[in-house]
Design an enzyme around this catalytic site. Structure first.
Site: not given
Length: 718
Positions: A1-3, A42
């Site tokens: 999840m995410c960057g 991401r």
């Protein structure tokens, strides 16, 4: 999840005028945006950035929405006083408990699990990180205290890299995010030669490090940061008897694993399962089906219909020797769910070769990374955003062939001896297709440090490429000694005197191969290419802290009836209600891709197009003439060692081209050329050689990181 990306302007020495360079606010915003754009895969759902009023601190975040899909969950997060700011990548479980506990003192602005980071920090200070349960990497800034804090989860499921460029500390989810800030990557030749990037904090790029699992980094008042440990694996004294019965251990392990799976089913999006022919993923699928029958939700599906549970697998072809899809299909049929498969032809592998290296930033000479990306693409096309996986089980329960012999190195004094005679250990081991590499020749002192439990031979076998002769000046006298000493004196004391050799091997494997290969190349790095957040229930510290107490004799057990060793015995017993008899009795096979390819086939063409004389010479540290022989032997003659060598160098060429890496050169030749230019250059070289360790940062883009690392667990140990 995410960057995420974070920037901190460090205090520079008075004697360093170039350290006072100010980047304009407009330029910083642009750099941050470009940094996040490089990891847009991401975080496609939202993007945010925040800078302090003086622009000495910046936080950026690219969001992939899993919990609370509304804009309220967008990051960075800010407290009510606008003094504490944070960006978080990952999933935090038990967040409802902390929201309830802290609701009277903190005004939550969202229903996001990640917002508890700010609330917990305000309540507990930096010790809040020990409260977190899940997979995460985070950065927090406390403006009142001028405190910059970064941390990584206990197992390294999520990545976090750092370096210094132009006196700015840069922290990011992926190394490519450093490029917009002026980072110019250079090869760390010695690190590549000794394979240090597979087990140390230093990456294969000079001056780029990563936080290790269970570590945090803190800087106060813009000073050079310190890296410390908040959690580490621990094991009991090998001489202390375990008081529980086998049945009690089985029931407790089953309870903890069910709880871990239950937590990881929670999401505001669709959830699926990766299913192979092995025990681990089959157990996850079986436990998930059991929990759905008990009324648990499968992500955002509230139907309670098990048939809506989707599983995904990879087909490498019946003749590959590594295909388990038929077994996975039988497991799916037994559970009563659909199994969706992606077929990895050689064309599919070749088409994904270069992107796999770029996205994972892990040059690993196997094609299983391409398979992992492909199955993620399939799951994504079905609307899945969360997938449960089986990583971490082998590390906890002695699942690898390399560990089988370790259980017999010493008697297991923590558990009663068996009522039968165990044959000579040499008669018991069948490593199957995953052959155990020969031991490395090391000093006796190193063997004693590791109590003969070393897994370095496996690390050392990852690649053996033909280095140019000049690189040998970087060779250490014994790389296994460096590998051992990296763990620190306290851990080595435990390994040599306190832990059973099986547990010592588990520790080493978890800290090297699991975190730097499995969780990057066939884990999060590959999964996020198509926005799949993978959640490994075995890597839950509540599970680990119990599993580590289980006697070695219950992890690997001799079966006197069939006269074989049974790896992961206790896990098999705990998972018996959730898996088929076929899975219960099957020997583990590692997830590996095919390793035999014909000359002039699709993969050969990709590798050969990358391995031109010009491209190899642009690396600067590979012997072209020897490499040509490796290519021939690897593809024409089926030599596995040469095939993997060719694959690895081709992956380095991809990194070289896409990162724009400077060609490595023999430092002695460079000094000679500079000396030929005049005595002034020699004076500069001599002066630089006597600079303190902090200086490399302020003379260029890269250098040794100027802070201390301590392995003393400051915030707690399992």
């Amino acid at each position: 999840m995410c960057g995420l990306t974070a920037v901190l302007s460090l205090n520079g020495p008075v004697s360093c005028p170039q350290c006072d360079n100010k980047t304009s606010p407009q330029a910083l915003h642009r750099q941050m945006d470009e940094s996040l754009d490089l990891v847009r895969h991401r975080g496609p759902d939202a993007r945010g950035q925040w800078f302090s009023p003086d622009y000495r601190v910046g936080l950026g975040h690219a969001r992939f929405s899993i919990i609370d899909l509304s804009p309220a969950g967008n990051q960075p997060f800010h407290d009510n006083e606008d003094t504490v700011h944070a960006v978080v990548n990952g999933e935090l479980y038990d967040y409802e408990k902390y929201r309830a506990e802290l609701a009277h003192e903190y005004d939550f602005k969202s229903n996001s699990d990640c917002e508890i980071v700010v609330a917990l920090y305000r309540h507990y200070g930096i010790s809040f990180v020990s409260k977190l349960r899940g997979e995460f990497a985070l950065v927090l800034w406390d403006a009142k205290r001028k405190l910059f804090f970064a941390a990584r989860d206990r197992y390294g499921i999520k990545s976090l890299y750092y370096t210094v460029v132009n006196n700015k500390l840069l922290v990011a989810t992926e190394m490519k995010s450093f490029l917009p800030f002026g980072w110019r990557p250079e090869w760390s030749v010695g690190n590549l030669l000794e394979k240090g990037w597979l087990w140390d904090t230093q990456m294969y790029f000079e001056g780029v490090h990563r936080l290790e699992p269970g570590q945090y980094m803190v800087s106060i008042d813009f000073k050079a940061p310190e890296v410390k440990t908040y959690w580490d694996l621990n094991y009991p004294d090998k001489k202390t008897p375990v008081p529980q019965t086998e049945e009690e251990i089985i029931l407790k392990l089953r309870e903890l694993l069910l709880e871990s799976v239950k937590l990881r089913l929670r999401a505001d999006v669709e959830v699926g399962i990766y299913l192979s022919g092995g025990l681990d993923s089959s157990a996850i699928a079986g436990m998930t089906a059991h929990l759905i029958k008990q009324g648990e939700l499968l992500g955002n599906d509230s139907s309670g219909d098990i048939s809506k549970m989707s599983c995904y697998t990879i087909r490498f072809g019946k003749d590959s020797g590594v295909d388990e899809s038929d077994i996975a299909q039988r497991t799916a049929d037994w559970i009563g769910v659909d199994l969706h498969s992606v077929t990895m032809s050689e064309e599919e592998i070749a088409a994904r070769f270069e992107d796999t290296v770029w996205f994972t930033e892990a040059p690993i000479p196997d094609v299983n990374g391409m398979g992992r990306i492909a199955v993620g693409e399939l799951a994504h096309s079905h609307g899945k955003k969360v997938i449960l996986t089986g990583e971490g089980s082998d590390e906890h329960f002695g699942g690898y062939p390399d560990m089988l012999s370790k259980v017999f190195l010493e008697p297991d004094l923590s558990w009663p001896p068996p009522p039968f005679e165990i044959p000579e250990s040499s008669q018991l081991f069948e490593a199957g297709r995953e052959a155990i590499p020969p031991p490395v020749q090391s000093p006796d002192s190193t063997k004693r440090m590791l109590n003969n439990s070393s897994v370095f031979a496996r690390v050392n076998s990852f690649y053996n490429m033909p280095f140019a002769s000049w690189t040998q000046k970087f060779a250490t006298e014994n790389p296994e000694t460096a590998f051992a000493e990296h763990f620190g004196a306290q851990v080595l004391s435990n390994i040599s005197d306190r832990w059973h050799p099986l547990h010592s091997a588990s520790y080493q494997w978890t800290k090297s191969i699991l975190v730097n290969y499995i969780l990057r190349y066939i884990g999060d790095g590959a999964d996020m290419v198509h926005q799949i957040e993978t959640r490994p229930p075995f890597l839950d510290h509540h599970v680990t802290e119990f599993a580590n107490q289980i006697p070695p004799s219950l992890k690997i057990r001799y079966d006197p009836v069939h006269k074989v060793l049974r790896e992961k015995y206790i896990l098999r017993e705990a998972m018996k209600p959730f898996v088929t008899d076929e899975i219960m009795n099957r020997t583990k096979l590692a997830y590996l891709g095919p390793s035999t390819y014909r000359e002039n086939g699709p993969l050969y063409q990709v590798v050969r197009n990358l391995l031109t004389e010009e491209n190899v010479n642009n690396l600067g540290f590979v012997d072209w003439h020897q490499l040509r022989e490796h290519i021939v032997k690897g593809f024409q003659e089926g030599d596995q060692r040469c095939f993997r060598s060719s694959l690895f160098v081709a992956q380095l060429v991809v990194l070289s081209q896409r990162f724009g890496v400077k060609t490595a050169t023999d430092p002695l030749q460079t000094e000679k050329r500079e000396a030929d230019q005049g005595p002034g250059t020699i004076a500069v070289l001599q002066a630089r050689s006597h600079l303190p360790s902090l200086a490399p940062h302020f003379l260029g883009h890269t250098g040794s990181i100027p802070w201390q690392v301590t392995r003393t667990p400051e915030l707690g140990m399992s």
